[in-house]
Write a protein that holds these residues in place. Structure first.
Motif, PDB file in Angstrom:
ATOM      1  N   SER A 109       0.827  -1.211   0.000  1.00  0.00           N
ATOM      2  CA  SER A 109       0.000   0.000   0.000  1.00  0.00           C
ATOM      3  C   SER A 109       0.862   1.262   0.000  1.00  0.00           C
ATOM      4  O   SER A 109       0.515   2.252  -0.644  1.00  0.00           O
ATOM      5  N   LYS A 110       2.007   1.228   0.686  1.00  0.00           N
ATOM      6  CA  LYS A 110       2.902   2.397   0.683  1.00  0.00           C
ATOM      7  C   LYS A 110       3.580   2.545  -0.671  1.00  0.00           C
ATOM      8  O   LYS A 110       3.789   3.661  -1.148  1.00  0.00           O
ATOM      9  N   ILE A 111       3.908   1.437  -1.299  1.00  0.00           N
ATOM     10  CA  ILE A 111       4.499   1.492  -2.638  1.00  0.00           C
ATOM     11  C   ILE A 111       3.489   2.095  -3.615  1.00  0.00           C
ATOM     12  O   ILE A 111       3.832   2.961  -4.424  1.00  0.00           O
ATOM     13  N   ALA A 112       2.239   1.654  -3.527  1.00  0.00           N
ATOM     14  CA  ALA A 112       1.197   2.178  -4.415  1.00  0.00           C
ATOM     15  C   ALA A 112       0.962   3.665  -4.171  1.00  0.00           C
ATOM     16  O   ALA A 112       0.813   4.449  -5.121  1.00  0.00           O
ATOM     17  N   THR A 113       0.955   4.062  -2.904  1.00  0.00           N
ATOM     18  CA  THR A 113       0.765   5.481  -2.571  1.00  0.00           C
ATOM     19  C   THR A 113       1.911   6.317  -3.121  1.00  0.00           C
ATOM     20  O   THR A 113       1.692   7.388  -3.702  1.00  0.00           O
TER      21      THR A 113
END
Length: 81
Positions: free
Chosen positions: A57-61
């Protein structure tokens, strides 16, 4: 005609100021278009980021923020904003 003869120096000064303003405006417009031509916006399929992050999720953000960030640069053309 008499007016022009009496105020020849003032008319010349005003004309020089107008020409100077026109040169400044044209230079700014040319610089603006030059800066726009240097911007390369990558499509979503060719855009990538490098990260040490493990959480998806942090990579996507991060990816979304950086992808959208390329459209928020100073000289991005209006058609791409």
């Amino acid at each position: 005609m008499e007016f022009i003869k009496q105020h020849k120096k003032a008319i010349l000064i005003i004309l020089c100021i107008l020409i100077l303003i026109a040169i400044i405006v044209c230079s700014y417009i040319g610089y603006y278009f030059y800066q726009q031509s240097k911007i390369v916006i990558k499509s979503e399929t060719t855009f990538y980021i490098e990260t040490e992050e493990q959480v998806l999720s942090k990579i996507a953000t991060d990816w979304i923020n950086q992808y959208v960030g390329q459209y928020m640069q100073k000289y991005v053309p209006r058609m791409k904003k």
